[in-house]
Enzyme design. Structure first.
Site, PDB file in Angstrom:
ATOM      1  N   CYS A 168       0.849  -1.205   0.000  1.00  0.00           N
ATOM      2  CA  CYS A 168       0.000   0.000   0.000  1.00  0.00           C
ATOM      3  C   CYS A 168       0.881   1.252   0.000  1.00  0.00           C
ATOM      4  O   CYS A 168       0.585   2.225  -0.695  1.00  0.00           O
ATOM      5  CB  CYS A 168      -0.923   0.015   1.215  1.00  0.00           C
ATOM      6  SG  CYS A 168      -2.374  -1.039   1.068  1.00  0.00           S
TER       7      CYS A 168
ATOM      8  N   ASP B 140      10.788  -6.816  -8.360  1.00  0.00           N
ATOM      9  CA  ASP B 140      10.895  -7.442  -7.040  1.00  0.00           C
ATOM     10  C   ASP B 140      12.265  -7.125  -6.442  1.00  0.00           C
ATOM     11  O   ASP B 140      13.283  -7.188  -7.130  1.00  0.00           O
ATOM     12  CB  ASP B 140      10.703  -8.961  -7.177  1.00  0.00           C
ATOM     13  CG  ASP B 140      10.434  -9.641  -5.849  1.00  0.00           C
ATOM     14  OD1 ASP B 140       9.318 -10.146  -5.654  1.00  0.00           O
ATOM     15  OD2 ASP B 140      11.360  -9.649  -5.001  1.00  0.00           O
TER      16      ASP B 140
ATOM     17  N   HIS C 222      -0.579  -9.893  -4.916  1.00  0.00           N
ATOM     18  CA  HIS C 222       0.428  -9.542  -5.924  1.00  0.00           C
ATOM     19  C   HIS C 222       0.688 -10.737  -6.823  1.00  0.00           C
ATOM     20  O   HIS C 222       0.563 -11.886  -6.412  1.00  0.00           O
ATOM     21  CB  HIS C 222       1.728  -9.045  -5.289  1.00  0.00           C
ATOM     22  CG  HIS C 222       2.313  -9.978  -4.269  1.00  0.00           C
ATOM     23  ND1 HIS C 222       1.842 -10.055  -2.976  1.00  0.00           N
ATOM     24  CD2 HIS C 222       3.325 -10.879  -4.351  1.00  0.00           C
ATOM     25  CE1 HIS C 222       2.541 -10.953  -2.310  1.00  0.00           C
ATOM     26  NE2 HIS C 222       3.451 -11.470  -3.123  1.00  0.00           N
TER      27      HIS C 222
END
Ligand code: DGP
Length: 112
Positions: A6, A29, A98
């Site tokens: 978030c 990532d 995700h």
């Protein structure tokens, strides 16, 4: 809510961003498991696949459109893998839905 994805979606934490629209964000990532490894997330907080329901499932279709778009842009012509871990047994470590996209190496199957 203390959720790192978030915060990344809100621009409160940095990320190596690849793509963004009103509903989604894609970024590399921090712990890559393949030469190309990025994540696509909804900006809205959804804990994981276990919170998908008929009122929020539209974002999943949109995320797959985003993945296909990014894959074309990054020339992932030889293929890629999309992975979503869910819960402890699934290996989920960040509690915000995700989709991992891994590419540019041959990936084993089954994953183990
Ligand atoms: P999973 O284990 O499926 O919940 O995947 C979480 C992934 O998120 C893991 O591959 C590492 C990545 N990750 C965790 N924190 C950060 C971060 O702050 N920035 C980025 N770019 N990736 C992160």
């Amino acid at each position: 809510m203390d959720c790192i994805f978030c915060k990344i979606a809100a621009g409160e934490m940095p990320s190596n961003k690849i793509y963004e629209d009103e509903e989604t964000l894609a970024f590399y990532d921090v712990s890559p498991q393949a030469p190309v490894h990025f994540l696509v997330i909804p900006k809205t907080h959804i804990r994981g696949v276990d919170e998908i329901n008929e009122s929020n499932s539209g974002i999943v279709a949109h995320i797959y459109e985003v993945i296909a778009h990014i894959a074309r842009q990054l020339d992932l012509d030889n293929g890629y893998r999309v992975v979503t871990n869910c819960g402890d047994d699934g290996g989920q470590t960040v509690g915000h839905l995700h989709f991992h996209v891994l590419a540019k190496r041959t990936l084993a199957w089954p994953p183990g």
